[in-house]
Design a protein around this motif. Structure first.
Motif, short mmCIF file in Angstrom:
data_model
loop_
_atom_site.label_atom_id
_atom_site.label_comp_id
_atom_site.label_asym_id
_atom_site.label_seq_id
_atom_site.Cartn_x
_atom_site.Cartn_y
_atom_site.Cartn_z
N THR A 1 0.82 -1.26 0.01
CA THR A 1 0.03 0.05 -0.16
C THR A 1 0.80 1.31 -0.11
O THR A 1 0.42 2.27 -0.40
CB THR A 1 -0.67 0.06 1.20
N ASN A 2 2.30 1.13 0.29
CA ASN A 2 2.95 2.37 0.57
C ASN A 2 4.35 2.00 0.02
O ASN A 2 5.01 0.99 0.41
CB ASN A 2 3.17 2.70 1.92
N ALA A 3 4.77 2.68 -0.99
CA ALA A 3 6.16 2.39 -1.43
C ALA A 3 6.82 3.79 -1.74
O ALA A 3 7.41 3.69 -2.73
CB ALA A 3 5.83 1.50 -2.91
N PHE A 4 6.56 4.68 -1.05
CA PHE A 4 7.44 5.98 -1.17
C PHE A 4 8.75 6.01 -1.24
O PHE A 4 9.50 5.19 -0.38
CB PHE A 4 6.96 6.75 0.02
N MET A 5 9.45 6.33 -2.18
CA MET A 5 11.06 6.21 -2.11
C MET A 5 11.61 4.99 -2.28
O MET A 5 12.65 4.70 -1.65
CB MET A 5 11.58 7.46 -1.66
N ALA A 6 10.81 4.01 -2.63
CA ALA A 6 11.17 2.57 -2.30
C ALA A 6 12.69 2.16 -2.81
O ALA A 6 13.34 1.51 -2.27
CB ALA A 6 10.25 1.53 -2.62
N PHE A 7 12.65 2.72 -4.18
CA PHE A 7 13.85 2.22 -4.87
C PHE A 7 14.69 3.62 -5.20
O PHE A 7 15.51 3.55 -6.24
CB PHE A 7 13.76 1.55 -6.02
N ALA A 8 14.21 4.73 -4.85
CA ALA A 8 15.22 5.87 -4.96
C ALA A 8 16.68 6.10 -4.64
O ALA A 8 16.89 5.26 -3.94
CB ALA A 8 14.37 6.99 -4.12
N LYS A 9 17.18 6.57 -5.32
CA LYS A 9 18.78 7.17 -5.22
C LYS A 9 19.45 5.67 -5.24
O LYS A 9 20.21 5.41 -4.59
CB LYS A 9 19.22 7.67 -4.01
N MET A 10 19.18 4.78 -6.29
CA MET A 10 19.82 3.54 -6.70
C MET A 10 20.30 3.70 -8.02
O MET A 10 19.71 3.07 -8.87
CB MET A 10 18.86 2.27 -6.37
#
Length: 208
Positions: free
Chosen positions: A189-198
């Motif tokens: 339900t929540n994936a805020f910036m889950a894979f950011a800055k990768m």
């Protein structure tokens, strides 16, 4: 063996000079609470080792912040099977020297009852391997920031995980990881910036 021991929370917290911990074969079959047990310990001098190999963790329900901020470079969890574990938030978080979790990492763990793993392994700048393939995680609802800011971590294998609602920042700022598979995490339900800055991420597999 400590047959009557039920609570070891904060037992050795903030023991700066405690650079060697030997709990190999430790048995406390009623101990449900290891919260903050070694938090911020072993922080002075040369990084040491915490050896829990073969320890009986079968009754432990809370290991929240167990080694948070501790100075050990090795926490040997080989042969430990915390099958009743419910709370592992911050368990190994902010360990600046941690390079190893034992010869097989946490490969033998089956975390089918775990509810929260937020910040479990976050901010460990020297940790490269976790061995998370068979954890299950079917009851875990909070995986937020689980491995955030792990600058040399090469993989967090989530391909068999079936739980997960909140994966906010789960791999945020993990610059070495090249692929992530959350194809079985269908309840997110929540994936805020889950894979950011990768910056090295080349493959991301989502539920179909």
């Amino acid at each position: 063996s400590y047959a009557a021991l039920k609570d070891t929370s904060l037992m050795c917290a903030a023991c700066n000079d405690l650079n060697t911990v030997t709990m190999s074969g430790f048995s406390a079959p009623l101990d449900e609470n290891m919260t903050c047990m070694f938090m911020e310990s072993g922080t002075s001098g040369t990084p040491g080792t915490a050896n829990l190999s073969g320890a009986d963790l079968s009754a432990v329900k809370s290991a929240s912040l167990m080694f948070y901020g501790a100075g050990y470079d090795t926490v040997n969890m080989y042969g430990t099977k915390p099958s009743a574990l419910l709370y592992a938030d911050g368990m190994f978080s902010h360990m600046p020297n941690l390079t190893s979790l034992g010869p097989e990492g946490l490969n033998a763990w089956r975390l089918t009852n775990l509810k929260t793993a937020s910040y479990m392994l976050s901010d460990c700048p020297k940790l490269t391997t976790v061995n998370s393939t068979d954890w299950g995680m079917n009851a875990c609802t909070d995986m937020s920031y689980m491995c955030a800011n792990d600058s040399v971590l090469t993989l967090l294998d989530m391909s068999k995980w079936t739980g997960g609602k909140n994966i906010d920042c789960i791999l945020y700022n993990c610059p070495v990881i090249t692929e992530a598979d959350i194809s079985k995490l269908t309840g997110v339900t929540n994936a805020f910036m889950a894979f950011a800055k990768m910056p090295a991420l080349t493959k991301l597999t989502l539920p179909s």
